[in-house]
Motif scaffolding. Sequence first.
Motif, PDB file in Angstrom:
ATOM      1  N   THR A  29       0.835  -1.212   0.000  1.00 57.01           N
ATOM      2  CA  THR A  29       0.000   0.000   0.000  1.00 57.01           C
ATOM      3  C   THR A  29       0.864   1.253   0.000  1.00 57.01           C
ATOM      4  O   THR A  29       0.433   2.310  -0.453  1.00 57.01           O
ATOM      5  CB  THR A  29      -0.921   0.034   1.227  1.00 57.01           C
ATOM      6  N   HIS A  30       2.089   1.142   0.529  1.00 57.19           N
ATOM      7  CA  HIS A  30       2.983   2.283   0.633  1.00 57.19           C
ATOM      8  C   HIS A  30       4.400   1.829   0.278  1.00 57.19           C
ATOM      9  O   HIS A  30       4.814   0.725   0.672  1.00 57.19           O
ATOM     10  CB  HIS A  30       2.966   2.886   2.038  1.00 57.19           C
ATOM     11  N   VAL A  31       5.127   2.676  -0.454  1.00 57.17           N
ATOM     12  CA  VAL A  31       6.481   2.336  -0.897  1.00 57.17           C
ATOM     13  C   VAL A  31       7.389   3.542  -0.736  1.00 57.17           C
ATOM     14  O   VAL A  31       7.019   4.667  -1.106  1.00 57.17           O
ATOM     15  CB  VAL A  31       6.508   1.887  -2.380  1.00 57.17           C
ATOM     16  N   GLY A  32       8.575   3.292  -0.231  1.00 60.72           N
ATOM     17  CA  GLY A  32       9.616   4.313  -0.194  1.00 60.72           C
ATOM     18  C   GLY A  32      10.927   3.712  -0.682  1.00 60.72           C
ATOM     19  O   GLY A  32      11.291   2.618  -0.268  1.00 60.72           O
TER      20      GLY A  32
ATOM     21  N   ILE B 256       0.745  -5.007 -12.084  1.00 58.87           N
ATOM     22  CA  ILE B 256       0.714  -4.435 -10.736  1.00 58.87           C
ATOM     23  C   ILE B 256      -0.217  -3.231 -10.694  1.00 58.87           C
ATOM     24  O   ILE B 256      -1.012  -3.070  -9.755  1.00 58.87           O
ATOM     25  CB  ILE B 256       2.143  -4.043 -10.298  1.00 58.87           C
ATOM     26  N   TRP B 257      -0.162  -2.373 -11.717  1.00 60.58           N
ATOM     27  CA  TRP B 257      -1.061  -1.217 -11.760  1.00 60.58           C
ATOM     28  C   TRP B 257      -2.521  -1.655 -11.828  1.00 60.58           C
ATOM     29  O   TRP B 257      -3.387  -1.030 -11.216  1.00 60.58           O
ATOM     30  CB  TRP B 257      -0.711  -0.338 -12.960  1.00 60.58           C
TER      31      TRP B 257
ATOM     32  N   ARG C  62      -8.158   0.017  -5.461  1.00 65.49           N
ATOM     33  CA  ARG C  62      -8.757   1.342  -5.290  1.00 65.49           C
ATOM     34  C   ARG C  62     -10.263   1.286  -5.482  1.00 65.49           C
ATOM     35  O   ARG C  62     -11.026   1.865  -4.712  1.00 65.49           O
ATOM     36  CB  ARG C  62      -8.128   2.315  -6.300  1.00 65.49           C
ATOM     37  N   ARG C  63     -10.710   0.554  -6.518  1.00 70.24           N
ATOM     38  CA  ARG C  63     -12.140   0.454  -6.788  1.00 70.24           C
ATOM     39  C   ARG C  63     -12.869  -0.264  -5.647  1.00 70.24           C
ATOM     40  O   ARG C  63     -13.985   0.125  -5.269  1.00 70.24           O
ATOM     41  CB  ARG C  63     -12.365  -0.298  -8.101  1.00 70.24           C
ATOM     42  N   ALA C  64     -12.214  -1.302  -5.109  1.00 75.12           N
ATOM     43  CA  ALA C  64     -12.834  -2.035  -4.006  1.00 75.12           C
ATOM     44  C   ALA C  64     -12.980  -1.142  -2.784  1.00 75.12           C
ATOM     45  O   ALA C  64     -13.984  -1.209  -2.059  1.00 75.12           O
ATOM     46  CB  ALA C  64     -11.996  -3.265  -3.679  1.00 75.12           C
ATOM     47  N   ARG C  65     -11.979  -0.284  -2.559  1.00 71.86           N
ATOM     48  CA  ARG C  65     -12.035   0.614  -1.401  1.00 71.86           C
ATOM     49  C   ARG C  65     -13.154   1.628  -1.568  1.00 71.86           C
ATOM     50  O   ARG C  65     -13.855   1.961  -0.605  1.00 71.86           O
ATOM     51  CB  ARG C  65     -10.679   1.307  -1.230  1.00 71.86           C
ATOM     52  N   ILE C  66     -13.332   2.127  -2.806  1.00 71.34           N
ATOM     53  CA  ILE C  66     -14.381   3.124  -3.068  1.00 71.34           C
ATOM     54  C   ILE C  66     -15.779   2.517  -2.894  1.00 71.34           C
ATOM     55  O   ILE C  66     -16.693   3.162  -2.383  1.00 71.34           O
ATOM     56  CB  ILE C  66     -14.220   3.692  -4.488  1.00 71.34           C
TER      57      ILE C  66
ATOM     58  N   PHE D   6       1.145   4.022  -2.461  1.00 72.71           N
ATOM     59  CA  PHE D   6       1.486   3.459  -3.767  1.00 72.71           C
ATOM     60  C   PHE D   6       0.234   3.338  -4.619  1.00 72.71           C
ATOM     61  O   PHE D   6      -0.729   2.675  -4.246  1.00 72.71           O
ATOM     62  CB  PHE D   6       2.121   2.079  -3.557  1.00 72.71           C
ATOM     63  N   GLY D   7       0.259   4.017  -5.749  1.00 73.38           N
ATOM     64  CA  GLY D   7      -0.873   3.961  -6.665  1.00 73.38           C
ATOM     65  C   GLY D   7      -0.405   4.024  -8.101  1.00 73.38           C
ATOM     66  O   GLY D   7       0.793   4.121  -8.388  1.00 73.38           O
ATOM     67  N   VAL D   8      -1.330   3.980  -9.011  1.00 72.91           N
ATOM     68  CA  VAL D   8      -1.007   4.094 -10.435  1.00 72.91           C
ATOM     69  C   VAL D   8      -0.496   5.513 -10.691  1.00 72.91           C
ATOM     70  O   VAL D   8      -1.100   6.485 -10.230  1.00 72.91           O
ATOM     71  CB  VAL D   8      -2.257   3.806 -11.296  1.00 72.91           C
TER      72      VAL D   8
END
Length: 329
Positions: free
Chosen positions: A66-69, A315-316, A323-327, A278-280
Amino acid sequence: MLQPRQGRLLLVDGMAVAYRAYFKIGAKLVWNETRHASQEYPEAEEILTTLTFVSNLVTLLNLVPTHVGVVFDAGGKNFRHELFPQYKQHRAAMPDTLRNSMGLIKSSVRGLGLTIIERHGVEADDVIASLAMRGVKAGMEVRVASPDKDFFQILGPNLRLLRPRPKGIGIDSFGLEEFEAKFEGLRVDQFADMQALMGDQADNIPGVFGIGPKTASNLLKKYGTLDVIIAKRESVMPQRVRTALCNEYELLPAFKRLVVLRTELDDLHTGHLEAMEFGVPSDVEAATNFLDALAANVQNGDVEARSIKNRIEQIWNALDMRRRARISR
């Protein structure tokens, strides 16, 4: 906002991945697999190194965190050099090919929509450790992608390492269970004490003369901590180890400060984690065009670029579905 127990944070040791890409290309040159490409185009080695870096990075992104650095050293000396001027003194300078690749490598990271983090005065390891512990405290599952054994210090139930296999292709997940199997009877919180005692050749930290991993581990199993070992140095057995400790114990606190990772850097907080979502990418076409532009400058580069694009697009797609599932909830 971070949602406890719902996030997975991936922290990538950018320089470690870059060096691995560089040495992989170097090995291929030795075996003539890419020599023609490097002779035909003056900057081919830099481009091949960058493409290999991106390929390795995309492999890590298969976790769909969900998050990348992606963390890089900012360069220059840090507090460890002030404490011990010989720190890493024996290390060779970064190879020119890799140095010349760094601009392309960082551009590729940004093009994929990932966050780059650099901090002066400390090392990338300290930045990673601080962000990792912030993630753990926020309730996230944390994965640190690095071969560096220093990260053994911060292993925990929700923090594992992703370590490239020394030989061959693949990544090993390394956690508390693997640590306990490797260092039987030793606790994670004792690892820095062990490093202080035996030294770290990679960082030019000498440790106590004559004390290696086995002796350091045995001392810690018996006495518990470095402080207790120092306090009871005159009763340590055998005599050889006792003599070494009595001669060099005053150096041990400094060695400990050199090896301990900083986990509470003041300018790294939960807000930094939120910024790493992390997103598209906002401009997918620009990201893929960048890969195509690189590939156009090396022989058969289009094959590598196509493979990378196919993998990152999968991956995208997974990110978009998430994202769609969260919405829809």
